[in-house]
Design an enzyme around this catalytic site. Structure first.
Site, mmCIF file in Angstrom:
data_model
loop_
_atom_site.group_PDB
_atom_site.id
_atom_site.type_symbol
_atom_site.label_atom_id
_atom_site.label_comp_id
_atom_site.label_asym_id
_atom_site.label_seq_id
_atom_site.Cartn_x
_atom_site.Cartn_y
_atom_site.Cartn_z
ATOM 1 N N LYS A 55 0.858 -1.172 0.000
ATOM 2 C CA LYS A 55 0.000 0.000 0.000
ATOM 3 C C LYS A 55 0.902 1.233 0.000
ATOM 4 C CE LYS A 55 -2.690 3.399 1.537
ATOM 5 N NZ LYS A 55 -2.147 4.763 1.773
ATOM 6 N N GLU A 70 9.237 1.497 11.329
ATOM 7 C CA GLU A 70 10.313 2.486 11.213
ATOM 8 C C GLU A 70 9.646 3.838 11.221
ATOM 9 O OE1 GLU A 70 12.284 5.346 9.956
ATOM 10 O OE2 GLU A 70 12.446 4.343 8.011
ATOM 11 N N CYS A 129 13.602 10.945 7.332
ATOM 12 C CA CYS A 129 13.400 10.571 8.735
ATOM 13 C C CYS A 129 14.710 10.561 9.509
ATOM 14 C CB CYS A 129 12.712 9.215 8.822
ATOM 15 S SG CYS A 129 13.610 7.875 7.996
ATOM 16 N N GLU A 171 9.132 16.180 15.579
ATOM 17 C CA GLU A 171 9.611 16.053 14.204
ATOM 18 C C GLU A 171 8.863 17.018 13.286
ATOM 19 O OE1 GLU A 171 10.812 12.384 11.318
ATOM 20 O OE2 GLU A 171 8.758 12.356 12.092
#
Length: 487
Positions: free
Chosen positions: A180, A255, A288, A383
């Site tokens: 997906k 992750e 990331c 973040e």
């Protein structure tokens, strides 16, 4: 809705790929290019029905694929890699148009890495083995059994590379896959389905379904026939996936986000340290692993900042298809709003923008460096996922380590130092899945990759990937008890 669209001269099927054929949906979503906001096309928007069909196709294809020899599975993965290499230019221009990352990076690094993902795990499969060992005369034999259908949910910042980082080991292990892709960058996943089919991958072994978040995601992650789920993305989405998978105790590999530190000691090569810091703007900061928190030792902070401002101010921001461009756009208007919100709240709280701090035309955000930030502030703790760095100073190793570890994340860290013993001491104390010393983003597929704390669960890469995508079995055989008359 037309079944195919043309993007940068490349024909792309907008339907799902389920059970070896294209499947349309009643609903669609619009895919825009972040470069200029233009409409790229209408994409099939799946839901529970498409999720059910894809998992069923993967389930039905699993027994034959699991029984396929390692040699044949490896051969097919190499054939997929061959197909990727033949279409590197097409894949590169489509992905740049779809997600805004630099075309030169896609051509020279990212798409070749996509092919390498398949080749690496194909070759690793063929040498994957444990030596038998004995216990009181009994023989122990460890084997990797394919787990079953896997759901792989991938992000928009490096769509094809991160998808194949999951797809390749899952297929190599003998599993079937439902992929997906992120709804903001779905196009190269569709091209991957074509490449896999052309390589001869059996129907149902790889399925690709498109859709918006939980509309299709919940049906996939809660399905009782799914044996593994691998996800790369945000912490809130990971919590939802974990809750969805809990009913079936489906193993997860997650992750997640990061707020990684980049520590610069006074004994570092300052030119190297500045280069490493400016490199954190790669892909418009939508990485990331990016070391977004610059922690600089006090004696060199002023000089480091001066050199950083000079180098960052010289970056060229613009169309990512231009060879001279250093930084492209952010992926989506919502992401742009999020980035700007972080910066404006930080400035209102007392932060100072010594570089950038503002939007530009379209979906572009100026590379930004904020100073005068508190350790407990939002801009230091959360973040941003954009071209926004913060700079803080420290007085010595203990304070550097304390600041570096003082977030809920633990994905990566970078250390710049001219003292090998110091670098080793500090690296040992950092909470991170990966630590780079005087370098950044050096990734070997045989090394474990993942995050600590809320940056993730589990490790993938090399044997660690097979440990996750397989059910490990130990067969213990007694030294006697055989029927001696039986051949």
């Amino acid at each position: 809705m037309p079944d195919k669209i043309i993007v940068a001269g490349v024909s792309i099927d907008t339907r799902h790929w389920i059970g070896g054929r294209r499947v349309a949906s009643a609903d669609t979503f619009t895919d825009h290019s972040p470069i200029d906001g233009g409409v790229l096309g209408e994409i099939a928007r799946g839901g529970p029905a498409e999720a059910e069909a894809a998992v069923a196709a993967a389930r039905d294809a699993f027994p034959a694929w699991a029984a396929t020899s390692r040699t044949e599975r490896a051969r097919l993965l190499h054939a997929i890699a061959d197909g990727v290499e033949k279409r590197i230019e097409e894949l590169a221009i489509v992905e740049t148009t779809d997600n805004g990352a630099l075309l030169r990076s896609h051509r020279r690094g990212v798409m070749p890495r996509v092919a390498h993902n398949f080749r690496f795990f194909a070759d690793w499969l063929l040498r994957l083995d444990h030596e038998d060992f004995e216990t009181r005369g009994h023989t122990n034999h460890v084997s990797w059994d394919p787990a079953g259908p896997c759901v792989l949910i991938t992000p928009w910042n490096a769509p094809l590379m991160l998808a194949t980082w999951k797809v390749a080991p899952a297929l190599a292990a003998g599993n079937t896959v439902v992929l997906k892709p992120a709804e903001w960058s779905p196009l190269t996943a569709s091209l991957l389905a074509d490449i896999a089919a052309e390589a001869g991958l059996p129907a149902g072994v790889l399925n690709v379904v498109q859709g918006y978040g939980s509309e299709i995601g919940d049906a996939l992650t809660s399905h009782p026939d799914v044996r593994r789920i691998s996800f790369t993305g945000s912490v809130p989405t990971a919590r939802r996936i974990a809750a969805s998978a809990a009913g079936n105790l489906t193993p997860l590999s997650l992750e997640l986000g990061g707020k990684s530190p980049l520590l610069v000691f006074a004994d570092a090569d300052l030119d190297l340290a500045v280069d490493l810091a400016v490199e954190q703007y790669d892909n418009a900061g939508q990485v990331c692993l990016a070391g977004t928190r610059l922690l600089v030792e006090e004696p060199v902070a002023e000089e480091f900042t001066r050199r950083f401002v000079e180098k960052a101010s010289a970056l060229t921001q613009g169309d990512p298809r231009d060879e001279a461009t250093d930084i492209g756009p952010t992926i989506h208007p919502r992401q742009l709003e999020k980035i700007d919100g972080f910066v404006q709240r930080a400035v209102a709280a007392g932060a100072r923008a010594v570089v950038g701090g503002h939007r530009k035309d379209g979906q572009y955000y100026a590379p930004t460096l904020l100073t005068d930030v508190a350790q407990d502030s939002e801009i230091v703790q959360e973040e941003v996922f954009g071209p926004v760095l913060t700079l803080q100073t420290f007085a010595g190793e203990d304070e550097a380590v304390r600041l570096a570890n003082d977030t809920r994340f633990g994905l990566a860290a970078t250390v710049a130092s001219g003292d090998r013993e110091r670098a080793e001491r500090v690296s040992a104390r950092l909470v991170a899945g990966t630590v780079w010393v005087n370098c950044f983003f050096v990734r070997d597929l045989q090394a474990p990759f993942g995050g600590s704390r809320q940056s993730g669960v589990g490790r993938e890469g090399g044997t660690w990937s097979f440990d996750f995508y397989c059910d490990l079995k130990n067969t213990v055989t007694a030294p006697k008890g055989w029927d001696q008359d039986h051949g």
